[in-house]
Design a protein around this motif. Sequence first.
Motif, PDB file in Angstrom:
ATOM      1  N   THR A 290       0.795  -1.223   0.000  1.00 25.51           N
ATOM      2  CA  THR A 290       0.000   0.000   0.000  1.00 25.51           C
ATOM      3  C   THR A 290       0.830   1.278   0.000  1.00 25.51           C
ATOM      4  O   THR A 290       0.281   2.373   0.048  1.00 25.51           O
ATOM      5  CB  THR A 290      -0.935   0.036   1.231  1.00 25.51           C
ATOM      6  N   LEU A 291       2.153   1.149  -0.069  1.00 25.18           N
ATOM      7  CA  LEU A 291       2.975   2.351   0.036  1.00 25.18           C
ATOM      8  C   LEU A 291       4.191   2.285  -0.878  1.00 25.18           C
ATOM      9  O   LEU A 291       4.955   1.327  -0.855  1.00 25.18           O
ATOM     10  CB  LEU A 291       3.449   2.550   1.476  1.00 25.18           C
ATOM     11  N   SER A 292       4.355   3.346  -1.659  1.00 27.48           N
ATOM     12  CA  SER A 292       5.582   3.554  -2.419  1.00 27.48           C
ATOM     13  C   SER A 292       6.057   4.971  -2.134  1.00 27.48           C
ATOM     14  O   SER A 292       5.244   5.882  -1.969  1.00 27.48           O
ATOM     15  CB  SER A 292       5.333   3.391  -3.921  1.00 27.48           C
ATOM     16  N   THR A 293       7.373   5.143  -2.037  1.00 29.34           N
ATOM     17  CA  THR A 293       7.919   6.476  -1.795  1.00 29.34           C
ATOM     18  C   THR A 293       8.911   6.839  -2.892  1.00 29.34           C
ATOM     19  O   THR A 293       9.640   5.987  -3.402  1.00 29.34           O
ATOM     20  CB  THR A 293       8.614   6.579  -0.433  1.00 29.34           C
ATOM     21  N   LEU A 294       8.909   8.112  -3.231  1.00 27.75           N
ATOM     22  CA  LEU A 294       9.868   8.679  -4.168  1.00 27.75           C
ATOM     23  C   LEU A 294      10.668   9.725  -3.409  1.00 27.75           C
ATOM     24  O   LEU A 294      10.084  10.658  -2.840  1.00 27.75           O
ATOM     25  CB  LEU A 294       9.152   9.332  -5.350  1.00 27.75           C
ATOM     26  N   THR A 295      11.983   9.563  -3.373  1.00 33.45           N
ATOM     27  CA  THR A 295      12.832  10.544  -2.723  1.00 33.45           C
ATOM     28  C   THR A 295      13.682  11.242  -3.770  1.00 33.45           C
ATOM     29  O   THR A 295      14.434  10.578  -4.493  1.00 33.45           O
ATOM     30  CB  THR A 295      13.745   9.878  -1.671  1.00 33.45           C
ATOM     31  N   VAL A 296      13.535  12.544  -3.842  1.00 35.81           N
ATOM     32  CA  VAL A 296      14.362  13.351  -4.726  1.00 35.81           C
ATOM     33  C   VAL A 296      15.572  13.775  -3.908  1.00 35.81           C
ATOM     34  O   VAL A 296      15.452  14.574  -2.963  1.00 35.81           O
ATOM     35  CB  VAL A 296      13.603  14.580  -5.240  1.00 35.81           C
ATOM     36  N   THR A 297      16.733  13.229  -4.236  1.00 38.07           N
ATOM     37  CA  THR A 297      17.919  13.476  -3.428  1.00 38.07           C
ATOM     38  C   THR A 297      18.649  14.732  -3.896  1.00 38.07           C
ATOM     39  O   THR A 297      18.727  15.010  -5.094  1.00 38.07           O
ATOM     40  CB  THR A 297      18.878  12.283  -3.478  1.00 38.07           C
TER      41      THR A 297
END
Lengths: 113, 117
Positions: free
Chosen positions: B75-82
Amino acid sequence: GDSVTQMEGPVTLSEEAFLTINCTYTATGYPSLFWYVQYPGEGLQLLLKATKADDKGSNKGFEATYRKETTSFHLEKGSVQVSDSAVYFCALSVGGTASKLTFGTGTRLQVTL
Amino acid sequence: GAVVSQHPSRVICKSGTSVKIECRSLDFQATTMFWYRQFPKQSLMLMATSNEGSKATYEQGVEKDKFLINHASLTLSTLTVTSAHPEDSSFYICSARDVGQGSQPQHFGDGTRLSIL
């Protein structure tokens, strides 16, 4: 590769006018076709879809027919309302309706009183 | 109907900051989620396909070390812009497939507007 071509906007219409937004596609295999709508500052909402040739998708007065012979999926509505003002995206997916989507560039519709 | 929640809806931060965006499917399980980027008045560009329990698949030209994707649960996906820079400013949208509705199309979140100063 797969691609979707939409008519350029913006399209400006008076309320109750007839709407057509053209969409043609190029795809390997047999794509599913979609129209999505994006209201200002929001994500995309599915408006309608068609999964095979000659299917007609319809929703909220909008219609589009999957035309394999002309590789088209034009969006139509008989009488637009101010609330229909938004950006409309034509899209396709190959390999089932839940596969990744290829979008057209979007067409902005502005309906005035 | 199915709902995809994206958070935050808007982020303004300084150059060099890393920013995490969450995408949650609220009432269904999603083995696959998609991350898109949209430039002003342009179409959506698929960045990557996020697969639960495995590595994401990135589209050509998308830097995987720049845009880190984690899909730790159904139920969870994360996108991290580094180390974000002004050129990373954009509208990011996620979508999700309902694993229990294989033939149904993707459901989209409301997007995150990222502004890097």
